[in-house]
Design a protein around this motif. Structure first.
Motif, PDB file in Angstrom:
ATOM      1  N   ASP A 124      47.311  20.127   6.735  1.00 43.53           N
ATOM      2  CA  ASP A 124      46.389  20.433   7.709  1.00 43.53           C
ATOM      3  C   ASP A 124      44.816  20.000   7.119  1.00 43.53           C
ATOM      4  OD1 ASP A 124      45.634  20.465  10.372  1.00 43.53           O
ATOM      5  OD2 ASP A 124      44.926  22.410  10.079  1.00 43.53           O
ATOM      6  N   THR A 125      44.579  21.029   6.199  1.00 47.82           N
ATOM      7  CA  THR A 125      43.222  21.136   5.815  1.00 47.82           C
ATOM      8  C   THR A 125      42.753  19.873   5.071  1.00 47.82           C
ATOM      9  OG1 THR A 125      43.332  23.454   5.208  1.00 47.82           O
ATOM     10  CG2 THR A 125      41.717  22.424   4.144  1.00 47.82           C
ATOM     11  N   VAL A 126      43.743  19.238   4.208  1.00 49.97           N
ATOM     12  CA  VAL A 126      43.304  17.915   3.551  1.00 49.97           C
ATOM     13  C   VAL A 126      43.126  16.850   4.545  1.00 49.97           C
ATOM     14  CG1 VAL A 126      44.360  16.204   1.773  1.00 49.97           C
ATOM     15  CG2 VAL A 126      44.327  18.619   1.449  1.00 49.97           C
ATOM     16  N   VAL A 127      44.085  16.656   5.537  1.00 54.96           N
ATOM     17  CA  VAL A 127      44.210  15.585   6.384  1.00 54.96           C
ATOM     18  C   VAL A 127      42.809  15.573   7.181  1.00 54.96           C
ATOM     19  CG1 VAL A 127      45.558  14.527   8.658  1.00 54.96           C
ATOM     20  CG2 VAL A 127      46.277  15.210   6.613  1.00 54.96           C
ATOM     21  N   MET A 128      42.380  16.863   7.605  1.00 56.68           N
ATOM     22  CA  MET A 128      41.297  17.187   8.711  1.00 56.68           C
ATOM     23  C   MET A 128      40.091  16.753   7.950  1.00 56.68           C
ATOM     24  SD  MET A 128      42.774  17.311  11.355  1.00 56.68           S
ATOM     25  CE  MET A 128      41.173  17.531  12.437  1.00 56.68           C
TER      26      MET A 128
END
Length: 289
Positions: A124-128
């Motif tokens: 989630d962190t990387v994609v956002m």
């Protein structure tokens, strides 16, 4: 001791899921007008591929800068091309590229957003963070930069518009999944033996479709304008191909020949209004008790 009753499959379906069919049960003026305009555009696109009064790519079919008359209904441009034939043929290009671009962004952004919201954590962190980088650029500017780098062409324009559109769908799908993944219906699905993938794709993803479809219809109006803007500055569809944006650009320096830009401009307005009215109508229905 309180017994936990296994919930039948038919009862697991989310109570928040709204059938799209129910949205058409009550009269909704924006939705009806949008669908009417959409139907006209589809018929026009089909007609433009089957028949035009003159070859839309041909020059010299009439006297240059001729005003609209009984032969050339929308007049002619600087090279004697028939504006009506070009406008008719360009409908399939602008309408088709808009639909394909929005559909690809819808699928890619929606699925990625659902996975992001469901898995969370480092993914989630990387994609956002990647989404935030994309959204740091204005959509039109980012599309211009990419198309200038890759070159004009329908395929390149479709890919670019898809990339520019993904963040909006991704954020919306992620928010929907985050708000629903711990609700009772999702817990009930887990209790009867559904795997994580089953809960996500059989129950959570269907519940993101309603707001995503409403967003897609409104977003398509903006996409149509971006596509025309790319054509207007000469970096969109291949030069010489009928396209509304490039047709407007051809008449921007000749104010007296108002018909050169007027009719393709009206076509863009009709296309954008059709998508916006459908999206507005679906949104109204979604919030109607």
């Amino acid at each position: 001791m309180t017994m936990i009753r296994a919930t039948p499959q038919a009862e697991i379906a989310a109570p928040l899921r709204k059938s799209l069919r129910s949205r058409f049960n009550a009269f909704n003026l924006p939705l009806m007008l949008g669908l009417l305009l959409m139907g006209v555009l589809v018929l026009t696109a089909v007609l433009g591929q089957m028949w035009t009064p003159f070859d839309p790519k041909a020059t010299g079919v009439g006297v240059p800068f001729s005003a609209p008359d009984a032969v050339h209904w929308f007049g002619t441009d600087a090279v004697g091309a028939d504006i009506f034939s070009k406008t008719l043929a360009a409908t399939a290009t602008d309408f088709g590229v808009t639909l394909i671009s929005v559909a690809l962004a819808f699928v890619a952004g929606g699925l990625t957003g659902a996975l992001t919201g469901f898995l969370g954590g480092a993914f989630d962190t990387v994609v956002m963070r990647l989404v935030e980088i994309l959204q740091a650029f204005p959509p039109l500017l980012l599309a211009m930069l990419i198309v200038v780098t890759t070159g004009p062409g329908i395929t390149n324009v479709v890919i670019v518009i898809m990339i520019v559109g993904i963040p909006g769908y991704l954020r919306l799908a992620r928010a929907e999944v985050l708000s629903q993944k711990n609700l009772e219906y999702a817990d009930a699905a887990r209790m009867v033996g559904h795997s994580g993938a089953g809960v996500l794709f059989r129950h959570l993803v269907p519940n993101t479709l309603s707001p995503l479809i409403s967003f897609a219809a409104i977003n398509a109006a903006w996409v149509a304008i971006i596509i025309s803007s790319l054509g207007f500055i000469g970096v969109g569809i291949e030069p010489g191909s009928p396209e509304w944006g490039s047709m407007i650009a051809a008449g921007r320096h000749d104010i007296e020949s108002w018909w050169i830009s007027l009719f393709p401009g009206l076509a863009i307005i009709i296309l954008a209004c059709a998508f916006y009215l459908v999206g507005d109508g679906l949104t109204d229905k979604e919030h109607t008790p």
